[in-house]
Design an enzyme around this catalytic site. Structure first.
Site, PDB file in Angstrom:
ATOM      1  CD  GLU A  95       1.418  -1.280   7.483  1.00  0.00           C
ATOM      2  OE1 GLU A  95       1.627  -0.183   8.031  1.00  0.00           O
ATOM      3  OE2 GLU A  95       1.154  -2.310   8.104  1.00  0.00           O
ATOM      4  CG  ASP A  96      -2.356   0.713   5.623  1.00  0.00           C
ATOM      5  OD1 ASP A  96      -2.043  -0.494   5.649  1.00  0.00           O
ATOM      6  OD2 ASP A  96      -2.431   1.432   6.626  1.00  0.00           O
TER       7      ASP A  96
END
Ligand code: MN
Length: 734
Positions: A95-96
């Site tokens: 996600e990051d």
């Protein structure tokens, strides 16, 4: 490239583990030693994650990766397996950071990549306060669990750490996240038996949502704690002595319940802190199952048990796998003391719930898939319902979910002695649907402990339930009012929806045929190919049903194909003008119904709800068919309420002599003279019986009686009189 970076990192740091990683190892090793390969695997995940999040910061100003380490630490403390711990360390990588699912899969294993992917998908979910958003998100969350429940276990740990560090966010955001945790995560954790996570979440929620009460309570608790520690010692002293004599190895824990649950008890019982007693429990953990019962006997020989508080969840585990003996006894000085007795295994399951099945054991053996399936069968059932119910509205969905999340359970038996777990307050009908949807749909009665009981009676733990079915039985919407399980609700609703469609279709066909005859186009119509496509309907049936339900007018459909027939100015008036023209005229009575300003209108009564004088009613304007009067509560009208201009106020006229036909369904236990008694009761009210039929099915009699009634008051009186007669189980209007 990822591999090269990783190698460099691994080499530069080889030989010495950082303290936070060592801590994870220590916690994981708690129940046995980790194999070198497992250790290597987790270390690789740690290194990869640290490198991937390099330079990112949390709101608190700490390096982002500390969050991933904390999440892994929570799970290591729960003794989860190396793959889950590694996935926790990497849970925000996709996600990051720049890495993808493929990168993780290549670097590690598919199993791990799928876990990370699952958590990532859950993180995409941005909860909002509006109910429908919440419903969509919750559904996504549950569906994802169907694949691998560890996804949700990681998500819980992630949420728990975010809750712990909430103070770094603005107050509004804090409250929003706390509410979301209260409404979704905590109940789900509870339902999955993850009590330790749930209690901590609730205490954190409590501090944010009820800051004053939380502070007050925090001041009060220490003093009580000192008192109770002394008290528990006194309580346990004789028990421990006898256990040692009997050679039973045991450990003892006593602890306060969570602050939030104490607060809830104070609020629910409306008592000050000093007067709330059941806020702590004593736990005795032994080695063998038999010892649980020896300990129980011992405790009961010293202290009098409070009968109704005794529960044996060892013989009958809860749906989430919880096992324990619970008893409340009168301790020294007459204070009630709750005691839980269980084995070490049961204790772990009680604390960690489903997560206990992925615990890393010394020999590396995990619980079998069967075991896990059984524990989460509730969840899988719910997921099944969600998958088939894609058209459920958000509100209905939250309803279904809440039923299953918040209710306590009862245990009832089939005639063959199988146990069924149902929510508290469940009825024989819930039981029937739990057995099979077809059993539920045709259920006409039930024998509970060999006695006939109404479908809406409440079952109790230990009841033996036998369902009586009949092919002629059909569900009705009043069932929705008393069933408790989501399975029953969704099945009944689905059936009613299908039924409404059938009705609309029948009616639509009639309207269409009549109009085609009128304009003499029946033949031409038959020769049309797929006329529904021209009007953008999914099927011809749906198009015709739209006529019956009043969503479309006949002219709006036929004018498309036979425009010449529909050009007169009179017929070009809009629906709203059409309704308005009535409102301007004088009020008049028609067949017992007064309609505000309607002249020469054909009045008919909805077959779906058969209104009779006294029922709150509403009129529905149907072009070509006049006005149909329905009960205000009628669902057929309800589904058309968007078309406001077609709804019209109607009233029962003050003076009327007309009688109305009502069909009653009477369910009774078979006995002598039943028919005679029923007819006599009805006749005593000077009510004419139009038709009467009685059908015997085993011990149950289903009676259908059509009577002429003056109005709702007379009917109510008759109903209660009938219900009062011997053996009658239910009397319902159909
Ligand atoms: Mn996270």
């Amino acid at each position: 490239m990822a591999a090269a970076l990783l190698d460099r990192f691994l080499n530069s740091d080889s030989g010495k583990y950082p303290a936070d990683f060592q801590n994870i190892m220590l916690l994981m090793g708690g129940s046995g030693s980790l194999t070198p390969a497992a250790e290597e695997f987790v270390w690789k995940a740690y290194s990869f994650g640290k490198q991937a999040h390099q330079g990112q910061l949390r709101k608190s100003g700490q390096p982002y990766f500390t969050h991933c380490v904390e999440v892994a630490t929570i799970l290591a403390d729960m003794k989860l397996d190396p793959v889950t711990i590694s996935a926790a360390l990497l849970h925000d990588v996709v996600e990051d950071t720049g890495y993808t699912f493929k990168d993780v899969e290549q670097e590690f294993t598919k199993e791990l990549a799928l876990l990370v992917d699952g958590v990532t998908k859950l993180s995409d979910i941005k909860f909002r306060s509006e109910e429908d958003k919440q419903a969509i998100n919750f559904r996504k969350m549950l569906l994802s669990v169907a694949d691998d429940i560890r996804v949700i276990i990681i998500k819980f740990a992630d949420r728990l750490h975010n809750m712990r560090t909430l103070k770094h966010l603005p107050a509004v955001k804090q409250r929003r996240i706390a509410r979301e945790t209260r409404d979704i995560y905590a109940p789900l954790a509870h339902r999955l038996g993850m009590y330790r996570i749930k209690s901590e979440m609730e205490d954190l929620i409590f501090k944010i949502l009820e800051p004053k009460a939380a502070k007050d309570l925090e001041k009060l608790i220490p003093k009580r704690q000192v008192f109770f520690e002394k008290y528990v010692k006194k309580f346990l002293e004789p028990v421990i002595e006898r256990m040692e004599q009997a050679g039973i190895q045991a450990s003892y824990k006593s602890r306060f319940k969570s602050h939030y649950s104490i607060f809830r008890k104070m609020r629910d019982q409306n008592r000050p802190f000093e007067d709330v007693y059941d806020i702590y429990a004593v736990r005795v953990v032994v080695e063998k199952v038999e010892e649980c019962y020896s300990v129980l006997g011992l405790i009961h020989s010293f202290y009098t048990p409070i009968q109704e508080r005794f529960k044996d969840f060892i013989a009958q585990p809860k749906a989430n796998g919880y096992q324990s003996i619970q008893t409340t006894v009168v301790g020294p000085d007459g204070l009630p003391v709750e005691v839980q007795v269980r084995t070490l295994d049961m204790d772990q399951t009680a604390e960690e719930g489903v997560a206990a099945h992925w615990q890393y054991k010394e020999n590396g053996i995990k619980s079998s898939q069967d075991d896990i399936d059984q524990q989460v069968s509730w969840l899988r059932n719910l997921v099944d319902i969600l998958q088939t119910e894609d058209k459920t509205t958000a509100h209905q969905f939250m309803d279904l979910l809440k039923i299953d999340l918040y209710k306590d359970e009862i245990f009832v038996y089939t005639p063959k002695g199988e146990v069924r777990i149902l929510p508290l307050g469940a009825t024989p009908l819930d039981f029937a649907f739990d057995v099979h949807s077809q059993v539920g749909l045709h259920c006409i009665g039930a024998k509970v402990n060999s006695r006939i009981k109404p479908l809406n009676s409440q079952l109790e733990s230990g009841d033996k339930v036998e369902i009586i079915t009949s092919d002629s039985q059909k569900p009705n919407s009043s069932w929705l009012k008393f069933v408790k399980t989501s399975k029953a609700k969704s099945n009944i609703r689905k059936w009613i929806k299908g039924q409404e469609f059938e009705q609309s279709l029948r009616l639509g066909k009639e309207i269409l045929e009549k109009e085609l005859r009128k304009i003499r186009k029946a033949k031409e119509w038959k020769s049309l190919k797929n006329p529904h496509l021209d009007l953008k309907f999914a099927s011809e049936e749906k198009m015709i049903a739209s006529l019956g339900s009043g969503h479309r007018t006949i002219s709006s459909i036929l004018s498309k194909f036979f425009p010449d027939e529909y050009i007169s100015p009179r017929q070009e008036r809009s629906e709203s003008q059409f309704a308005e023209s009535f409102l301007n005229r004088a009020r008049r009575n028609t067949r017992g119904v007064s309609i505000h300003g309607i002249d020469n209108m054909m009045i008919s009564f909805g077959k779906c709800c058969n209104p009779i004088p006294g029922d709150p009613i509403i009129g529905f304007i149907t072009r070509g068919r006049g006005i149909t009067v329905h009960q205000k509560s009628c669902e057929t009208v309800g589904s058309n309420l968007t078309e406001k201009e077609r709804i019209i106020d109607v009233d029962w006229a003050a003076a009327r002599s007309q009688k109305f036909l009502v069909r009653l369904k009477i369910l009774a236990q078979e006995r002598k003279h039943l028919v005679r008694d029923v007819t006599e009761t009805i006749s005593a009210y000077d009510i004419n019986i139009d038709t009467l039929s009685m059908k015997v099915d085993g011990d149950v009699v289903t009676g259908l009686v059509i009577i002429e009634i003056e109005g709702v008051k007379q009917l109510d009186r008759l109903k209660s009189k009938l219900l009062a007669s011997n053996g009658v189980i239910s009397v319902e209007r159909e």
